[in-house]
Write a protein that holds these residues in place. Structure first.
Motif, PDB file in Angstrom:
ATOM      1  N   PHE A   1       0.846  -1.198   0.000  1.00 21.46           N
ATOM      2  CA  PHE A   1       0.000   0.000   0.000  1.00 21.46           C
ATOM      3  C   PHE A   1       0.878   1.244   0.000  1.00 21.46           C
ATOM      4  CE2 PHE A   1      -2.528  -3.426   1.691  1.00 21.46           C
ATOM      5  CZ  PHE A   1      -3.711  -3.276   0.981  1.00 21.46           C
ATOM      6  N   HIS A   2       0.693   2.079  -1.002  1.00 19.83           N
ATOM      7  CA  HIS A   2       1.500   3.292  -1.150  1.00 19.83           C
ATOM      8  C   HIS A   2       0.782   4.528  -0.601  1.00 19.83           C
ATOM      9  CE1 HIS A   2       4.230   1.891  -4.715  1.00 19.83           C
ATOM     10  NE2 HIS A   2       4.071   0.949  -3.823  1.00 19.83           N
ATOM     11  N   ASP A   3       1.579   5.518  -0.250  1.00 16.74           N
ATOM     12  CA  ASP A   3       1.140   6.906  -0.018  1.00 16.74           C
ATOM     13  C   ASP A   3       0.585   7.233   1.375  1.00 16.74           C
ATOM     14  OD1 ASP A   3       1.860   7.069  -2.648  1.00 16.74           O
ATOM     15  OD2 ASP A   3      -0.087   7.741  -3.407  1.00 16.74           O
ATOM     16  N   GLY A   4       0.476   6.249   2.258  1.00 18.80           N
ATOM     17  CA  GLY A   4      -0.036   6.546   3.599  1.00 18.80           C
ATOM     18  C   GLY A   4       1.073   7.084   4.491  1.00 18.80           C
ATOM     19  N   VAL A   7       9.819   2.632   2.723  1.00 21.05           N
ATOM     20  CA  VAL A   7       9.909   4.064   2.389  1.00 21.05           C
ATOM     21  C   VAL A   7       9.379   4.375   0.985  1.00 21.05           C
ATOM     22  CG1 VAL A   7      11.617   5.883   1.907  1.00 21.05           C
ATOM     23  CG2 VAL A   7      11.818   4.480   3.981  1.00 21.05           C
ATOM     24  N   HIS A   8       8.606   5.463   0.893  1.00 21.39           N
ATOM     25  CA  HIS A   8       8.089   5.923  -0.407  1.00 21.39           C
ATOM     26  C   HIS A   8       8.460   7.403  -0.591  1.00 21.39           C
ATOM     27  CE1 HIS A   8       5.719   5.704  -3.955  1.00 21.39           C
ATOM     28  NE2 HIS A   8       4.634   6.275  -3.500  1.00 21.39           N
ATOM     29  N   THR A   9       9.652   7.763  -0.119  1.00 19.58           N
ATOM     30  CA  THR A   9      10.233   9.120  -0.145  1.00 19.58           C
ATOM     31  C   THR A   9       9.543  10.068   0.844  1.00 19.58           C
ATOM     32  OG1 THR A   9       8.902  10.194  -1.873  1.00 19.58           O
ATOM     33  CG2 THR A   9      10.784   8.867  -2.599  1.00 19.58           C
ATOM     34  N   ASN A  50       8.720  13.619   0.179  1.00 12.32           N
ATOM     35  CA  ASN A  50       7.755  14.567  -0.422  1.00 12.32           C
ATOM     36  C   ASN A  50       6.985  14.009  -1.618  1.00 12.32           C
ATOM     37  OD1 ASN A  50       8.255  17.118   1.107  1.00 12.32           O
ATOM     38  ND2 ASN A  50      10.348  16.739   0.402  1.00 12.32           N
ATOM     39  N   HIS A  51       7.203  12.737  -1.932  1.00 13.74           N
ATOM     40  CA  HIS A  51       6.548  12.112  -3.084  1.00 13.74           C
ATOM     41  C   HIS A  51       6.861  12.863  -4.387  1.00 13.74           C
ATOM     42  CE1 HIS A  51       3.423   9.937  -5.387  1.00 13.74           C
ATOM     43  NE2 HIS A  51       3.531   9.047  -4.421  1.00 13.74           N
ATOM     44  N   ARG A  52       8.150  13.176  -4.560  1.00 11.74           N
ATOM     45  CA  ARG A  52       8.557  13.855  -5.789  1.00 11.74           C
ATOM     46  C   ARG A  52       9.111  12.849  -6.794  1.00 11.74           C
ATOM     47  NH1 ARG A  52      12.615  18.417  -3.935  1.00 11.74           N
ATOM     48  NH2 ARG A  52      12.452  19.103  -6.117  1.00 11.74           N
ATOM     49  N   LEU A  66      -1.229  -1.300  -4.430  1.00 10.43           N
ATOM     50  CA  LEU A  66      -2.502  -0.641  -4.149  1.00 10.43           C
ATOM     51  C   LEU A  66      -2.182   0.662  -3.416  1.00 10.43           C
ATOM     52  CD1 LEU A  66      -4.394  -3.833  -2.934  1.00 10.43           C
ATOM     53  CD2 LEU A  66      -4.946  -2.559  -5.016  1.00 10.43           C
ATOM     54  N   HIS A  67      -3.197   1.491  -3.226  1.00  7.10           N
ATOM     55  CA  HIS A  67      -2.951   2.758  -2.532  1.00  7.10           C
ATOM     56  C   HIS A  67      -3.694   2.831  -1.209  1.00  7.10           C
ATOM     57  CE1 HIS A  67      -1.428   3.845  -6.513  1.00  7.10           C
ATOM     58  NE2 HIS A  67      -0.653   4.697  -5.839  1.00  7.10           N
ATOM     59  N   ASN A  68      -3.037   3.497  -0.257  1.00  4.86           N
ATOM     60  CA  ASN A  68      -3.651   3.737   1.041  1.00  4.86           C
ATOM     61  C   ASN A  68      -4.430   5.042   0.922  1.00  4.86           C
ATOM     62  OD1 ASN A  68      -2.303   4.124   4.441  1.00  4.86           O
ATOM     63  ND2 ASN A  68      -4.362   4.217   3.660  1.00  4.86           N
TER      64      ASN A  68
END
Ligand SMILES: [Zn+2]
Length: 231
Positions: A42-45, A93-95, A97-99, A186-188
């Motif tokens: 799950f990304h972005d949470g 880790v997904h960075t 600032n999500h850049r 998938l996304h959070n």
């Protein structure tokens, strides 16, 4: 008596057919009963609008997943990160600032990864070593820079584009494309992801899939095709 009446005069051709039927039966049973492993990521949470619901769905289904978290979200919602970890999920880790990492300098890439890693360490006390690049955008510089500070890049093998698809499409794409060793992105966040998830888990489980965190999957020698550098 039964044995007495039994006709033992099998012709070789007949025996061959019987062995063939037994072989086909056994291989079918084996194929359908062999355990397959899959990892949900799950990304972005973390995200207060969806992480609690997502955690509940995973708990109810007794599934451990991997959360690729964004540093600035972790900074805002440290309690949610603690909750993710407390429930036995893997944190990666997904960075910060999500850049798009391919547009950044080496020191900016390092900062995106290390700020998030240090923050996670401060909050839940663990070391992370896997990261995934925002938007799946990467180049050699990204991989080498990440490697220089102890990171390995992970991608995915099944992506139902849950950020823009309705729940029936998300379900269909995941169950159709999942194989042994698949890593599902998938996304959070999206409500449609939350809607599709219980059905996805139920269907995959009925097909013999076992749910592992990404590290568990890699430790079993599966999913290695999505991790860089390859070694
Ligand atoms: Zn993302």
């Amino acid at each position: 008596m039964l044995l007495k009446n039994f006709n033992w005069n099998f012709k070789p051709q007949k025996l061959k057919t019987i062995f063939l039927i037994i072989f086909l039966f056994c291989s079918t049973v084996f194929l359908f009963s062999a355990e397959k492993d899959i990892s949900l990521t799950f990304h972005d949470g973390p995200n207060p609008n969806s992480t609690p619901q997502l955690l509940k769905i995973l708990d109810d289904a007794n599934v451990k997943a991997t959360f690729f978290v964004v540093g600035k979200m972790v900074k805002k919602y440290p309690e949610l990160l603690k909750e993710i970890y407390k429930r036995g999920h893997q944190v990666a880790v997904h960075t910060y600032n999500h850049r798009n990492l391919t547009t950044l300098s080496t020191s900016e890439i390092l900062s995106e990864l290390l700020r998030t890693k240090i923050l996670i360490k401060q909050i839940i006390g663990i070391d992370t070593y896997l990261f995934t690049p925002p938007g799946g955008r990467y180049n050699e510089k990204v991989i080498e820079t990440a490697m220089s500070c102890g990171f390995r890049m992970a991608l995915w093998s099944v992506f139902p584009e849950d950020h823009r698809n309705p729940s029936p499409i998300i379900y269909e794409k995941v169950v159709t494309n999942s194989r042994d060793g698949s890593v599902v992105l998938l996304h959070n966040g999206p409500p449609d992801t939350l809607d599709a998830l219980p059905k996805i888990i139920e269907k995959l489980r009925a097909r013999g899939f076992k749910f592992s965190t990404l590290s568990q999957l890699l430790a079993q020698g599966k999913g290695k095709h999505i991790v860089y550098p390859r070694n």
